[in-house]
Design a protein around this motif. Structure first.
Motif, PDB file in Angstrom:
ATOM      1  N   LYS A 257     -11.796 -27.581 -13.896  1.00  0.00           N
ATOM      2  CA  LYS A 257     -12.257 -28.455 -12.687  1.00  0.00           C
ATOM      3  C   LYS A 257     -11.355 -27.777 -11.387  1.00  0.00           C
ATOM      4  O   LYS A 257     -11.926 -27.600 -10.235  1.00  0.00           O
ATOM      5  CB  LYS A 257     -12.460 -29.767 -12.692  1.00  0.00           C
ATOM      6  N   ARG A 258     -10.187 -27.904 -11.681  1.00  0.00           N
ATOM      7  CA  ARG A 258      -9.578 -27.414 -10.479  1.00  0.00           C
ATOM      8  C   ARG A 258      -9.565 -25.773 -10.465  1.00  0.00           C
ATOM      9  O   ARG A 258      -9.434 -25.333  -9.227  1.00  0.00           O
ATOM     10  CB  ARG A 258      -7.850 -27.836 -10.815  1.00  0.00           C
ATOM     11  N   ALA A 259      -9.533 -25.150 -11.418  1.00  0.00           N
ATOM     12  CA  ALA A 259      -9.867 -23.759 -11.436  1.00  0.00           C
ATOM     13  C   ALA A 259     -10.866 -23.391 -10.792  1.00  0.00           C
ATOM     14  O   ALA A 259     -11.039 -22.327  -9.919  1.00  0.00           O
ATOM     15  CB  ALA A 259      -9.532 -23.067 -12.934  1.00  0.00           C
ATOM     16  N   VAL A 260     -12.093 -24.094 -11.106  1.00  0.00           N
ATOM     17  CA  VAL A 260     -13.321 -23.878 -10.341  1.00  0.00           C
ATOM     18  C   VAL A 260     -13.050 -23.611  -8.756  1.00  0.00           C
ATOM     19  O   VAL A 260     -13.714 -23.124  -8.006  1.00  0.00           O
ATOM     20  CB  VAL A 260     -14.447 -24.518 -10.818  1.00  0.00           C
ATOM     21  N   GLY A 261     -12.449 -24.993  -8.473  1.00  0.00           N
ATOM     22  CA  GLY A 261     -12.236 -25.137  -6.926  1.00  0.00           C
ATOM     23  C   GLY A 261     -11.604 -23.786  -6.361  1.00  0.00           C
ATOM     24  O   GLY A 261     -11.802 -23.458  -5.154  1.00  0.00           O
ATOM     25  N   VAL A 262     -10.501 -23.306  -6.978  1.00  0.00           N
ATOM     26  CA  VAL A 262      -9.664 -22.428  -6.483  1.00  0.00           C
ATOM     27  C   VAL A 262     -10.355 -20.960  -6.337  1.00  0.00           C
ATOM     28  O   VAL A 262     -10.358 -20.261  -5.534  1.00  0.00           O
ATOM     29  CB  VAL A 262      -8.638 -22.030  -7.478  1.00  0.00           C
ATOM     30  N   ALA A 263     -11.304 -20.873  -7.493  1.00  0.00           N
ATOM     31  CA  ALA A 263     -12.151 -19.513  -7.539  1.00  0.00           C
ATOM     32  C   ALA A 263     -13.120 -19.423  -6.607  1.00  0.00           C
ATOM     33  O   ALA A 263     -13.052 -18.535  -6.051  1.00  0.00           O
ATOM     34  CB  ALA A 263     -12.933 -19.380  -8.976  1.00  0.00           C
ATOM     35  N   LEU A 264     -13.668 -20.519  -6.404  1.00  0.00           N
ATOM     36  CA  LEU A 264     -14.584 -20.559  -5.032  1.00  0.00           C
ATOM     37  C   LEU A 264     -14.295 -20.361  -3.722  1.00  0.00           C
ATOM     38  O   LEU A 264     -14.796 -19.717  -2.879  1.00  0.00           O
ATOM     39  CB  LEU A 264     -15.679 -21.943  -5.385  1.00  0.00           C
TER      40      LEU A 264
END
Length: 259
Positions: free
Chosen positions: A43-50
């Motif tokens: 979930k944190r990774a998705v935020g960074v990616a976006l």
């Protein structure tokens, strides 16, 4: 250890930027997969990616235009964005109720599907039959892409590019250009929606930003030079390996998985 992590992040950022401008498969897919494997938490990774995608998508469009490959359609992009915003809104709300473990397994399926798609396109080419001006279908495509963006940080190379080529008959270059244009507003919208409950780690974004932009510039010079099928095959194999790894041994999220 910190120095090694910096090198890993530089390579990760560069690779994501490179693939973003060449295939439209970049920040979302690569960043989410790599950070998840590094126990960062999906979930944190998705935020960074976006958040990173907001910048790299614009940079990729500019880079493609600079080398004469800016062939996006405003009409097509607008129709896809409408559906994308709705799908993003739904996805962010679904994300709150999904466990990290389930999300990782679903993401592994997305990676595997993307791997198969890239392999198919590399070996058999592309072609479509729906028609580029089928408005409801394009808006529906946007909804699916927005949903995937909110849940997994992906959409362009995973949803938009394959659908536009395989179903709507776009060429790969045109599909990538349209995808990059669409991804920008959708990523901005999701990042804004997430801030109240799933805030973005902007420190990590900053560490990845410069190498990603360097990758975008490098990728712009490779557009039309390297064999597209060769790149697709290599990325397909890599994604398949990562997907199997996530299924067999899902990484547990750690607060300080990467320092």
């Amino acid at each position: 250890m910190k120095q090694a992590s910096d090198w890993h992040l530089w390579l990760l950022g560069f690779f994501s930027g490179l693939l973003s401008v060449t295939l439209g498969v970049g920040s979302g897919l690569v960043i989410t997969a790599a950070l998840t494997l590094a126990h960062y938490g999906i979930k944190r990774a998705v935020g960074v990616a976006l958040a990173l995608l907001v910048v790299t998508s614009l940079a990729s469009v500019a880079a493609r235009c600079a080398v004469g490959s800016c062939d996006a359609s405003a009409d097509v992009a607008a129709l896809v964005v409408v559906g994308g915003v709705v799908g993003a809104w739904v996805g962010v709300r679904l994300l709150k109720g999904i466990s990290e473990t389930l999300l990782v397994r679903l993401f592994a399926l997305v990676l595997l599907a993307t791997s198969l798609r890239l392999a198919f396109a590399a070996w058999f080419g592309t072609g479509g039959s729906v028609g580029a001006h089928a408005s409801p279908w394009l808006t529906g495509l946007g909804f699916v892409g927005g949903l995937a963006s909110a849940l997994f940080g992906v959409s362009g190379g995973v949803v938009f590019v394959p659908a536009l080529t395989l179903l709507f008959g776009f060429g790969v270059s045109e599909a990538v250009s349209n995808s990059l244009v669409v991804v920008f507003p959708v990523a901005v919208f999701i990042t804004w929606l997430r801030q109240s409950s799933l805030p973005v780690d902007f420190v990590m974004v900053q560490r990845l930003l410069v190498p990603a932009l360097v990758g975008v510039v490098a990728g712009a010079f490779l557009v039309g030079v390297l064999s597209e099928s060769l790149i697709m095959t290599g990325v397909a194999l890599l994604l398949a390996v990562v997907a199997v790894r996530l299924v067999l041994k899902p990484p547990a999220a750690k607060r300080h998985g990467i320092e």
